[in-house]
Design a protein around this motif. Structure first.
Motif, PDB file in Angstrom:
ATOM      1  N   GLU A  59      44.805  38.035  17.007  1.00  0.00           N
ATOM      2  CA  GLU A  59      44.696  38.728  18.113  1.00  0.00           C
ATOM      3  C   GLU A  59      45.999  39.006  18.761  1.00  0.00           C
ATOM      4  OE1 GLU A  59      42.591  36.896  21.545  1.00  0.00           O
ATOM      5  OE2 GLU A  59      42.997  38.889  22.733  1.00  0.00           O
ATOM      6  N   ASN A 114      43.398  43.849  22.475  1.00  0.00           N
ATOM      7  CA  ASN A 114      42.570  43.924  23.757  1.00  0.00           C
ATOM      8  C   ASN A 114      42.780  45.367  24.308  1.00  0.00           C
ATOM      9  OD1 ASN A 114      41.847  41.156  24.548  1.00  0.00           O
ATOM     10  ND2 ASN A 114      44.053  40.893  24.303  1.00  0.00           N
ATOM     11  N   GLU A 146      38.999  44.696  21.533  1.00  0.00           N
ATOM     12  CA  GLU A 146      38.293  44.031  22.547  1.00  0.00           C
ATOM     13  C   GLU A 146      38.235  44.357  23.890  1.00  0.00           C
ATOM     14  OE1 GLU A 146      40.187  39.959  22.700  1.00  0.00           O
ATOM     15  OE2 GLU A 146      39.694  39.727  20.513  1.00  0.00           O
ATOM     16  N   ASP A 175      34.853  40.340  24.900  1.00  0.00           N
ATOM     17  CA  ASP A 175      35.912  39.289  25.280  1.00  0.00           C
ATOM     18  C   ASP A 175      35.409  38.634  26.680  1.00  0.00           C
ATOM     19  OD1 ASP A 175      37.944  37.890  25.138  1.00  0.00           O
ATOM     20  OD2 ASP A 175      39.479  39.407  25.486  1.00  0.00           O
ATOM     21  N   LYS A 196      33.099  36.942  22.251  1.00  0.00           N
ATOM     22  CA  LYS A 196      34.086  35.949  22.442  1.00  0.00           C
ATOM     23  C   LYS A 196      33.529  35.113  23.839  1.00  0.00           C
ATOM     24  CE  LYS A 196      38.356  36.422  20.959  1.00  0.00           C
ATOM     25  NZ  LYS A 196      39.901  36.951  20.699  1.00  0.00           N
TER      26      LYS A 196
HETATM   27 MG    MG Z   1      41.228  39.052  23.881  1.00  0.00          MG
END
Ligand code: MG
Ligand code: C2E
Ligand code: MG
Ligand code: MG
Length: 273
Positions: A59, A114, A146, A175, A196
């Motif tokens: 990530e 993200n 995400e 997320d 997640k």
């Molecule tokens: Mg994240």
């Protein structure tokens, strides 16, 4: 006396508001300068398979290499970026830096980026992603975007953009799963490839794993990949694996690290295959 107190209170309140506004402007200006002067860096945190612990990718997590304060985490500036709209250029910068880096990784290693609700509302966002993929050479299936549950109330072009990303062949991840109010309805209306579990639901030693268990079952029902984030101990890793989580991320496996360290790790892992 009452009037005096009232006026005084009112003055103090106004002065306080002005001070906060000035502080906000100062933070925004500093952040804008930082973005323009290339003070932002992308760190990478490995994502591993459960139960084996084999790295499958990472990530991307932004940091600010501040000239005097040192390395500053996103908790200190993402809110300013969101409120000022600077998250749009900053997010594009992270996306481009992360895809460029991931394109140099061996094998089929993936990268997760993200994306804030604000970016996802912008008309034409899939075009920004398509350009990043084209310019970096990273295949679309090796990028995961995400998003958080706040996109459910996203408005603007959010719906078309999510479909546009799916059409590109990019993977979508929900997320911080479980922390929003609209988790279930969002899963029904917004098909994603991965969820997640927020790290607040990863059970502590002796703690209940009821939520982690329920989310794993939900992931199976929707046929999406389940990732456990914030795994800090061997015991937690074993527990999440036993509950059926496919992937994990956390300090137990590795902390976020500079790009060069990430690449060295991936090359070692790939050579062992
Ligand atoms: Mg994240
Ligand atoms: P996130 O996307 O949920 O990222 C995971 C956060 O948990 C990261 O914090 C990571 O360093 C931290 N973490 C990972 N493993 C562990 C662990 O085992 N224990 C603990 N206590 N923490 C762990 P970080 O890097 O400070 O990022 C915080 C948040 O800032 C991210 O949460 C994400 O929401 C946001 N963020 C970071 N980079 C970007 C970006 O490029 N764009 C946007 N829009 N948001 C970003
Ligand atoms: Mg998260
Ligand atoms: Mg989180």
């Amino acid at each position: 006396a009452a009037k005096e107190r009232g006026e005084g209170g009112c003055q103090r309140y106004t002065a306080g508001m002005e001070a906060r506004g000035a502080e906000r402007n100062r933070r925004t200006a500093a952040l804008r300068t930082a973005i323009m002067e290339d003070q932002m860096v992308v760190f990478f945190q490995p994502v591993v398979t459960l139960p084996e612990g084999r790295i499958t990718g990472a990530e991307a997590l932004v940091r600010w290499q501040h000239p005097t304060d040192g390395l500053v985490g996103p908790g200190a500036f993402i809110e300013t970026a969101e409120q000022s709209g600077l998250i749009v250029p900053l997010g594009t910068w992270v996306l481009r830096a992360a895809t460029r880096e991931a394109a140099t990784w061996p094998g089929e290693q993936t990268v997760s980026v993200n994306v804030s609700a604000r970016q996802l509302r912008e008309p034409g966002f899939p075009g920004v992603v398509a350009a990043a993929l084209r310019d970096s050479g990273l295949p679309a299936h090796r990028l995961t975007v995400e998003i958080t549950e706040s996109v459910a109330v996203g408005g603007g072009a959010t719906g078309e953009n999510l479909q546009g990303l799916r059409d590109l062949g990019v993977r979508l991840s929900l997320d911080d799963f479980g922390t929003g109010a609209s988790t279930l309805s969002l899963l029904a209306t917004c098909p994603v490839h991965q969820i997640k579990l927020d790290r607040s639901f990863v059970p502590d030693a002796g703690g209940s794993d009821a939520i982690a268990d329920a989310v794993a079952q939900m992931a199976r029902a929707f046929a999406v990949q389940a990732v456990a984030e914030g795994v800090e101990t061997a015991e937690q890793a074993a527990r999440m694996a036993a509950l059926g989580y496919d992937r994990a991320q956390g300090f137990y496996f590795a902390r976020p690290m500079p790009a060069a360290d990430m690449k060295a790790r991936l090359n070692v892992a790939e050579a062992r295959r």
